[in-house]
Design a protein around this motif. Structure first.
Motif, PDB file in Angstrom:
ATOM      1  N   MET A 170      -9.360  -9.206  -4.752  1.00  0.00           N
ATOM      2  CA  MET A 170      -9.822  -8.341  -3.668  1.00  0.00           C
ATOM      3  C   MET A 170      -8.936  -7.097  -3.510  1.00  0.00           C
ATOM      4  O   MET A 170      -7.742  -7.118  -3.767  1.00  0.00           O
ATOM      5  N   ASP A 171      -9.560  -6.001  -3.111  1.00  0.00           N
ATOM      6  CA  ASP A 171      -8.853  -4.761  -2.761  1.00  0.00           C
ATOM      7  C   ASP A 171      -9.338  -4.359  -1.368  1.00  0.00           C
ATOM      8  O   ASP A 171     -10.507  -4.570  -1.036  1.00  0.00           O
ATOM      9  N   ALA A 172      -8.454  -3.777  -0.586  1.00  0.00           N
ATOM     10  CA  ALA A 172      -8.848  -3.409   0.775  1.00  0.00           C
ATOM     11  C   ALA A 172      -8.181  -2.103   1.204  1.00  0.00           C
ATOM     12  O   ALA A 172      -7.062  -1.798   0.802  1.00  0.00           O
ATOM     13  N   PRO A 207      -5.512   7.972   2.319  1.00  0.00           N
ATOM     14  CA  PRO A 207      -6.951   7.989   2.015  1.00  0.00           C
ATOM     15  C   PRO A 207      -7.333   9.200   1.165  1.00  0.00           C
ATOM     16  O   PRO A 207      -6.732  10.267   1.276  1.00  0.00           O
ATOM     17  N   GLN A 208      -8.368   8.998   0.340  1.00  0.00           N
ATOM     18  CA  GLN A 208      -8.796  10.050  -0.593  1.00  0.00           C
ATOM     19  C   GLN A 208      -9.726  11.018   0.142  1.00  0.00           C
ATOM     20  O   GLN A 208     -10.934  11.040  -0.100  1.00  0.00           O
ATOM     21  N   ALA A 209      -9.147  11.829   1.026  1.00  0.00           N
ATOM     22  CA  ALA A 209      -9.980  12.780   1.767  1.00  0.00           C
ATOM     23  C   ALA A 209      -9.906  14.149   1.112  1.00  0.00           C
ATOM     24  O   ALA A 209     -10.870  14.626   0.516  1.00  0.00           O
ATOM     25  N   ASN A 210      -8.744  14.770   1.174  1.00  0.00           N
ATOM     26  CA  ASN A 210      -8.569  16.076   0.534  1.00  0.00           C
ATOM     27  C   ASN A 210      -7.267  16.038  -0.258  1.00  0.00           C
ATOM     28  O   ASN A 210      -6.176  16.122   0.299  1.00  0.00           O
ATOM     29  N   ARG A 211      -7.395  15.912  -1.580  1.00  0.00           N
ATOM     30  CA  ARG A 211      -6.205  15.777  -2.436  1.00  0.00           C
ATOM     31  C   ARG A 211      -5.525  17.128  -2.698  1.00  0.00           C
ATOM     32  O   ARG A 211      -4.469  17.174  -3.298  1.00  0.00           O
ATOM     33  N   ALA A 212      -6.177  18.231  -2.242  1.00  0.00           N
ATOM     34  CA  ALA A 212      -5.603  19.552  -2.530  1.00  0.00           C
ATOM     35  C   ALA A 212      -4.534  19.952  -1.507  1.00  0.00           C
ATOM     36  O   ALA A 212      -3.802  20.906  -1.733  1.00  0.00           O
ATOM     37  N   THR A 250       0.839  -1.192   0.000  1.00  0.00           N
ATOM     38  CA  THR A 250       0.000   0.000   0.000  1.00  0.00           C
ATOM     39  C   THR A 250       0.870   1.237   0.000  1.00  0.00           C
ATOM     40  O   THR A 250       1.867   1.311   0.707  1.00  0.00           O
ATOM     41  N   LEU A 251       0.457   2.177  -0.822  1.00  0.00           N
ATOM     42  CA  LEU A 251       1.305   3.324  -1.127  1.00  0.00           C
ATOM     43  C   LEU A 251       0.632   4.650  -0.790  1.00  0.00           C
ATOM     44  O   LEU A 251       1.262   5.548  -0.244  1.00  0.00           O
ATOM     45  N   ILE A 252      -0.651   4.770  -1.108  1.00  0.00           N
ATOM     46  CA  ILE A 252      -1.249   6.108  -1.066  1.00  0.00           C
ATOM     47  C   ILE A 252      -2.146   6.313   0.161  1.00  0.00           C
ATOM     48  O   ILE A 252      -2.649   5.369   0.757  1.00  0.00           O
TER      49      ILE A 252
HETATM   50  C1  LIG Z   1      -8.405  -1.459  -8.595  1.00  0.00           C
HETATM   51  C2  LIG Z   1      -7.259  -0.704  -7.963  1.00  0.00           C
HETATM   52  C3  LIG Z   1      -6.274  -1.404  -7.281  1.00  0.00           C
HETATM   53  C4  LIG Z   1      -5.232  -0.716  -6.657  1.00  0.00           C
HETATM   54  N1  LIG Z   1      -4.291  -1.427  -5.953  1.00  0.00           N
HETATM   55  C5  LIG Z   1      -3.341  -0.755  -5.265  1.00  0.00           C
HETATM   56  C6  LIG Z   1      -2.405  -1.451  -4.451  1.00  0.00           C
HETATM   57  O1  LIG Z   1      -2.418  -2.669  -4.365  1.00  0.00           O
HETATM   58  N2  LIG Z   1      -1.505  -0.737  -3.759  1.00  0.00           N
HETATM   59  C7  LIG Z   1      -1.452   0.628  -3.828  1.00  0.00           C
HETATM   60  O2  LIG Z   1      -0.597   1.219  -3.172  1.00  0.00           O
HETATM   61  N3  LIG Z   1      -2.319   1.310  -4.581  1.00  0.00           N
HETATM   62  C8  LIG Z   1      -3.258   0.660  -5.298  1.00  0.00           C
HETATM   63  N4  LIG Z   1      -4.159   1.361  -6.052  1.00  0.00           N
HETATM   64  C9  LIG Z   1      -4.169   2.826  -5.930  1.00  0.00           C
HETATM   65  C10 LIG Z   1      -3.498   3.572  -7.037  1.00  0.00           C
HETATM   66  O3  LIG Z   1      -2.137   3.724  -6.734  1.00  0.00           O
HETATM   67  C11 LIG Z   1      -4.218   4.934  -7.120  1.00  0.00           C
HETATM   68  O4  LIG Z   1      -5.507   4.705  -7.635  1.00  0.00           O
HETATM   69  C12 LIG Z   1      -3.507   5.952  -7.950  1.00  0.00           C
HETATM   70  O5  LIG Z   1      -2.265   6.287  -7.405  1.00  0.00           O
HETATM   71  C13 LIG Z   1      -4.333   7.253  -8.034  1.00  0.00           C
HETATM   72  O6  LIG Z   1      -4.608   7.709  -6.739  1.00  0.00           O
HETATM   73  P1  LIG Z   1      -6.093   7.856  -6.218  1.00  0.00           P
HETATM   74  O7  LIG Z   1      -6.885   6.672  -6.621  1.00  0.00           O
HETATM   75  O8  LIG Z   1      -6.045   8.183  -4.784  1.00  0.00           O
HETATM   76  O9  LIG Z   1      -6.676   9.062  -7.019  1.00  0.00           O
HETATM   77  P2  LIG Z   1      -6.619  10.633  -6.592  1.00  0.00           P
HETATM   78  O10 LIG Z   1      -5.234  10.979  -6.297  1.00  0.00           O
HETATM   79  O11 LIG Z   1      -7.587  10.796  -5.455  1.00  0.00           O
HETATM   80  O12 LIG Z   1      -7.142  11.288  -7.875  1.00  0.00           O
HETATM   81  C14 LIG Z   1      -8.552  11.504  -8.161  1.00  0.00           C
HETATM   82  C15 LIG Z   1      -8.644  12.409  -9.399  1.00  0.00           C
HETATM   83  O13 LIG Z   1      -8.041  13.684  -9.105  1.00  0.00           O
HETATM   84  C16 LIG Z   1      -6.952  13.951  -9.974  1.00  0.00           C
HETATM   85  N5  LIG Z   1      -5.835  14.477  -9.175  1.00  0.00           N
HETATM   86  C17 LIG Z   1      -5.601  14.269  -7.846  1.00  0.00           C
HETATM   87  N6  LIG Z   1      -4.472  14.883  -7.461  1.00  0.00           N
HETATM   88  C18 LIG Z   1      -3.959  15.469  -8.572  1.00  0.00           C
HETATM   89  C19 LIG Z   1      -2.800  16.230  -8.817  1.00  0.00           C
HETATM   90  N7  LIG Z   1      -1.931  16.532  -7.849  1.00  0.00           N
HETATM   91  N8  LIG Z   1      -2.577  16.644 -10.073  1.00  0.00           N
HETATM   92  C20 LIG Z   1      -3.441  16.351 -11.067  1.00  0.00           C
HETATM   93  N9  LIG Z   1      -4.571  15.624 -10.888  1.00  0.00           N
HETATM   94  C21 LIG Z   1      -4.821  15.197  -9.653  1.00  0.00           C
HETATM   95  C22 LIG Z   1      -6.567  12.605 -10.600  1.00  0.00           C
HETATM   96  O14 LIG Z   1      -6.031  12.752 -11.897  1.00  0.00           O
HETATM   97  C23 LIG Z   1      -7.899  11.853 -10.604  1.00  0.00           C
HETATM   98  O15 LIG Z   1      -8.605  12.171 -11.772  1.00  0.00           O
HETATM   99  C24 LIG Z   1      -5.186   0.701  -6.724  1.00  0.00           C
HETATM  100  C25 LIG Z   1      -6.168   1.402  -7.432  1.00  0.00           C
HETATM  101  C26 LIG Z   1      -7.193   0.722  -8.040  1.00  0.00           C
HETATM  102  C27 LIG Z   1      -8.262   1.518  -8.761  1.00  0.00           C
END
Ligand SMILES: Cc1cc2nc3c(=O)[nH]c(=O)nc-3n(C[C@H](O)[C@H](O)[C@H](O)COP(=O)(O)OP(=O)(O)OC[C@H]3O[C@@H](n4cnc5c(N)ncnc54)[C@H](O)[C@@H]3O)c2cc1C
Length: 478
Positions: free
Chosen positions: A248-250, A147-152, A143-145
């Motif tokens: 599965m994803d979690a 939670p998608q709370a506030n990306r700004a 896991t790398l990222i």
């Molecule tokens: C099915 C699936 C499996 C996955 N499995 C894994 C895994 O096993 N391990 C793991 O670590 N990750 C996993 N991921 C996560 C993956 O790394 C992220 O989906 C990816 O990095 C994008 O981050 P986010 O989903 O949080 O999107 P966000 O960063 O939340 O982006 C949402 C939207 O906003 C835009 N956005 C957000 N920030 C910016 C910015 N700074 N500049 C420009 N545009 C922006 C994006 O382009 C996008 O359109 C998985 C994702 C999916 C969908």
């Protein structure tokens, strides 16, 4: 669990070893409000677990291709852990990875090789990664990222500083982690690798978010919150892909999880965390595995499209031939990227044979655009055939005669057509199929930011092209 080389480790595992370990060390999975006691028998997970176990049997069935003698114990271990020093060794890793990808047709993104290659890349820096994983043949999620709370705003600037997993406490024995990370695919495995989160700011405020470690999936305080399963508990006939390849994803919650120092390989060093992925070569070795996966997937979709076209006699239409050609070009493109990456491989600063990055980077930026289109082509070819699909139960019911008559196709009878179209539905229309598309769009990162990284990362090559144009303009003026 000790991080030092384990003399009792047996080397490469078989499917039964994998199942046994998952039963003895159940990953802390939660599914629809309840803790999963046994992932090997849980209806939402057992299909994927069975496939995972079958991969480990496969490595023994193809041991010449998939296993090699451990440099430390001499026991057979998985070739995905090999640190290639020569081009031939690098190609042998490709061949080994192809076996699992051919078996899953690229539909299980997280066959264990994916993280094994990452860890082997990282291994130049830490004995645990190298020795312990290889000798115990462990399967990891990662896991790398945050939670998608506030990306700004940054991690530290979220509404709650403990929303994103961070260090709560440091002791003589290790660190305590509190907060959350999303997302971990294939949590039905042995350990989780918590990758250093990228793009941290080099300020003190971000330092508590800078770490990299790996821990067992049954570590106290660790919780995996699973999404709803895409394996609906149906037969392979009804749900050919979902019943087999649900990985599965979690979302991962760290409820004051203690991580001993010997499991920590990066800590508080923001610059190193931001660079780890690239400097160690982990990103290259992972992408190498990903391109092998892409090839298997291209072969599968092309083969599927051909069978659909053939079944209903649609090859007479020019746009259908154009679509088949497009799928074939995708396959050859991915093959060419792999071949170039291998042919131009070179030893890195750690002495490891590293595939060339440019073709791999091109592949990982291109495939998120190709795959949704490939699925669209299956929809365009299959059309209403993708919803006119009786189940196994219908075939055994009182309407069986109707079904045999009305579901026939030009070149196949109903009994052959129905499983083919059910497969096409599971590849292009079902929940499993839709998740595959989302996976290919995002699993390696946000395509928009990956493109930005590509442009800055390949400036020298881009500049060389610009120089040619500049010279041409100058020449025209002379
Ligand atoms: C099915 C699936 C499996 C996955 N499995 C894994 C895994 O096993 N391990 C793991 O670590 N990750 C996993 N991921 C996560 C993956 O790394 C992220 O989906 C990816 O990095 C994008 O981050 P986010 O989903 O949080 O999107 P966000 O960063 O939340 O982006 C949402 C939207 O906003 C835009 N956005 C957000 N920030 C910016 C910015 N700074 N500049 C420009 N545009 C922006 C994006 O382009 C996008 O359109 C998985 C994702 C999916 C969908």
């Amino acid at each position: 669990m000790s991080a030092s080389p384990d003399s009792s480790a047996a080397g490469a595992r078989r499917g039964s070893d994998v199942l046994q370990r998952l039963r003895e060390h159940p990953p802390a999975l939660w599914y629809r409000g309840e803790q999963v006691r046994d992932v090997t028998s849980h209806p939402a997970l057992r299909g994927g677990v069975a496939t995972l176990a079958s991969l480990y049997d496969l490595q023994w069935q193809q041991r010449d291709v998939m296993l090699y003698a451990s440099p430390s114990s001499g026991k057979p271990v998985a070739r995905a852990f090999l640190m290639a020093r020569t081009s031939e060794e690098l190609r042998s890793i490709t061949r080994a990875m192809q076996v699992w990808e051919d078996h899953t047709h690229g539909m299980m993104g997280r066959v264990p090789d994916y993280i094994s290659r990452a860890m082997t890349g990282y291994a130049a820096g830490a004995a645990y990664l190298d020795e312990y994983l290889r000798e115990n043949d462990l399967c990891l999620t990662h896991t790398l990222i945050a939670p998608q709370a506030n990306r700004a705003v940054s991690l530290a600037q979220q509404a709650d500083p403990y929303l994103a997993a961070r260090v709560k406490e440091e002791t003589d024995a290790g660190i305590v982690i509190r907060g959350c990370r999303m997302l971990a695919t294939l949590p039905i495995c042995d350990e989780i690798m918590v990758f250093p989160s990228t793009l941290l700011r080099a300020v003190e405020e971000d330092a508590p978010y800078a770490f990299g470690f790996a821990i067992p999936n049954d570590t106290p305080g660790l919780r995996f919150l699973c999404r709803e399963s895409l394996d609906y508990g149906r037969s392979h006939f009804d749900h050919p892909l979902g019943s087999r390849f649900e990985e599965m994803d979690a979302v991962v919650v760290f409820d004051d999880v203690f991580v001993p120092w010997e499991r920590v390989f990066l800590y508080r060093d923001v610059t190193r965390c931001n660079q780890a992925y690239v400097r160690t070569g982990a990103i290259v070795h992972m992408t190498h595995q990903v391109v092998v996966k892409n090839i298997a997937k291209c072969e599968f979709i092309l083969g599927l499209a051909h069978l659909l076209v053939n079944a209903i006699g649609a090859e007479v239409f020019q746009h259908i031939q154009e679509k088949l050609a497009e799928l074939w070009v995708n396959l050859e493109t991915m093959r060419a990227f792999l071949r170039t990456a291998e042919a131009d491989a070179a030893r890195d600063e750690w002495g490891i044979m590293r595939p060339a990055w440019s073709p791999l980077d091109a592949a990982r930026n291109l495939f998120p655009r190709l795959y949704p289109r490939m699925v669209e082509i299956i929809q365009q070819i299959g059309a209403s055939g993708l919803v006119a699909m009786p189940t196994e139960a219908d075939l055994k019911g009182p309407l069986a005669e109707d079904i045999r008559k009305y579901y026939q196709a030009a070149r196949v009878d109903a009994l052959e057509r129905i499983p083919l179209f059910r497969l096409a539905w599971d590849a292009a229309l079902s929940g499993f199929a839709t998740r595959q598309v989302l996976y290919e769009r995002f699993f390696f990162g946000d395509p928009v930011r990956m493109a930005g990284a590509l442009v800055s990362g390949h400036q020298a090559e881009i500049q060389q092209c610009a120089e040619k144009v500049r010279a041409f303009i100058k020449q025209a003026q002379e």
